[in-house]
Design an enzyme around this catalytic site. Structure first.
Site, PDB file in Angstrom:
ATOM      1  CB  SER A 117      35.016  28.982  40.791  1.00 20.22           C
ATOM      2  OG  SER A 117      36.401  28.884  40.504  1.00 20.22           O
ATOM      3  CG  ASP A 130      38.941  35.983  43.162  1.00 22.70           C
ATOM      4  OD1 ASP A 130      39.630  35.535  42.226  1.00 22.70           O
ATOM      5  OD2 ASP A 130      37.834  35.499  43.469  1.00 22.70           O
ATOM      6  CG  HIS A 170      37.852  33.399  40.116  1.00 22.04           C
ATOM      7  ND1 HIS A 170      37.984  33.242  41.482  1.00 22.04           N
ATOM      8  CD2 HIS A 170      37.464  32.192  39.623  1.00 22.04           C
ATOM      9  CE1 HIS A 170      37.668  31.987  41.800  1.00 22.04           C
ATOM     10  NE2 HIS A 170      37.364  31.333  40.688  1.00 22.04           N
TER      11      HIS A 170
END
Length: 392
Positions: free
Chosen positions: A43, A324, A327
């Site tokens: 991600s 978040d 990240h």
């Protein structure tokens, strides 16, 4: 005479400080040849592939406040651009972003992102791909680029977070031998995947080491460590990271292909620690480093972008290191990209990405990766985000 000598000395010191502390401005495409950029991983590098791979229509990264700094959600786990986007901009890839490989109709002439959220090195991730599956997809698409173009292009890799998070959850009481065995298994598989890329013509590799995983807000929140990091995960990340440099050194030294093997290692672990360490984060203008800008819970680490979660959103995301629970904010991503592309030899070695791009294909590397605790600094630190505090 003494006064004149003192004046000369002072001017000399000021000149040195001016040279090494003026911010390095990276001009897009300046003196850089036309190359492609291919990214692989999870991600952190996902340019939006998860959106096209998943059957779900409620993926959080497709909803506000993701993309907040760019005015729209873009399928990336950030409030804006991610590291590969900035690298793409630096090398003049059109629109300054790297397209996701699964998006129909995108221009892949200057490269593409194969990275997918939830990707791992081992196992069979749900609605994602292992690193090997990403490499095989590149293999199947290889005919889209000339061999000579592939040889001089960049192959960036960041992966492993899912492997160690999953291992820790499944084996909370794993002893040292079990941890070492798992790390060895992960590294061996990673080595095979890099070897496969190399056999397909890749010769310029950029490998980003794992972050201090135990310091992620989601980990602090789940393991209830307060302001402390969860050291088991940090230890696993350090064991993993310690094997990357020697592995790449070996590849470079035994390479027999005409296009050679060249690489850069980005010590993301220590670059992050500098910015989140108590007493140092303010030097980088990050005022909140242990909780997320978006989410709920003790560290605002869960639920950002989820419609059924009443998550909190910070007032000014650029003061946060984490957007978040896992990240970074766009501000942090941009800093990392600048370090990686052309700045700090303390965390990027044996050469920066910019140096790697222009390094003659097929030429034997003149320097190799060295352990940080043994390496002699070849150049003054250029982590200009730290300023005068970089000299320690």
């Amino acid at each position: 005479m003494a006064d004149n000598l003192n004046l000369v000395s002072v001017l000399g010191v000021l000149l040195v400080l001016t040279i090494f502390h003026n911010p390095i401005i990276v001009y897009a495409g300046e003196g850089v040849p036309n190359v492609a950029l291919f990214t692989f991983g999870d991600s952190y590098y996902d340019a939006g592939n998860k959106v096209f791979l998943s059957q779900r229509k409620d993926l959080p990264q497709t909803y506000w406040p993701y993309g907040k700094s760019r005015d729209y959600p873009n399928g990336k786990f950030s409030d804006g651009h991610i590291v590969p986007d900035f690298i793409a901009d630096f090398i003049s890839i059109p629109n300054g972003v790297l397209p996701p490989v699964l998006k129909p109709g995108v221009d892949i002439s200057r490269g593409v992102s194969f990275a997918v959220a939830d990707a791992s090195i081992l196992g069979a991730p749900v609605e994602s791909m292992t690193l090997n599956q990403q490499v095989v997809k590149f293999k199947n698409m290889k005919s889209n680029w000339n061999d000579s173009y592939i040889e001089k292009s960049l192959f960036m890799i960041y992966i492993g977070t899912e492997d160690y998070l999953n291992f820790t959850k499944a084996n909370p009481n794993a002893d040292a031998s079990a941890q070492q065995a798992f790390v060895t298994n992960v590294i061996n598989r990673l080595k095979n995947d890099i070897k496969l890329l190399y056999s397909l013509g890749a010769s310029k590799f950029v490998v980003q080491l794992l972050a201090p995983l135990g310091c992620l807000p989601i980990v602090r929140q789940e393991y209830k460590t307060g302001n402390e990091c969860y050291e088991l995960l940090n230890d696993l990340a350090k064991q993993h990271n310690g094997k990357i440099g020697p592995m790449l050194n070996e590849f470079a030294k035994i390479s027999t292909s005409p296009y050679g093997f060249q690489f850069t290692v980005f010590d993301f672990y220590n670059a992050v620690l500098r910015r989140i360490a108590t007493g140092r984060s303010l030097n980088y203008r990050f005022f909140v480093t242990n909780t997320s800008c978006c989410g709920v819970g003790t560290h605002n680490a869960y639920g950002c972008g989820k419609g059924n979660v009443h998550s909190k959103l910070c007032e000014y995301q650029r003061s946060y290191f984490f957007f978040d629970g896992r990240h970074n904010t766009e501000k942090a991503q941009e800093e990392m990209a600048h370090l990686l592309y052309g700045a700090d030899p303390d965390v990027v070695q044996p050469m920066t990405v910019r140096e790697l791009i222009v390094y003659p294909t097929g030429e034997t590397m003149r320097e190799y990766w060295e352990p940080n605790n043994l390496a002699i600094r070849r150049r003054p630190s250029r982590d200009f985000y730290l300023g005068l505090a970089a000299y320690y």
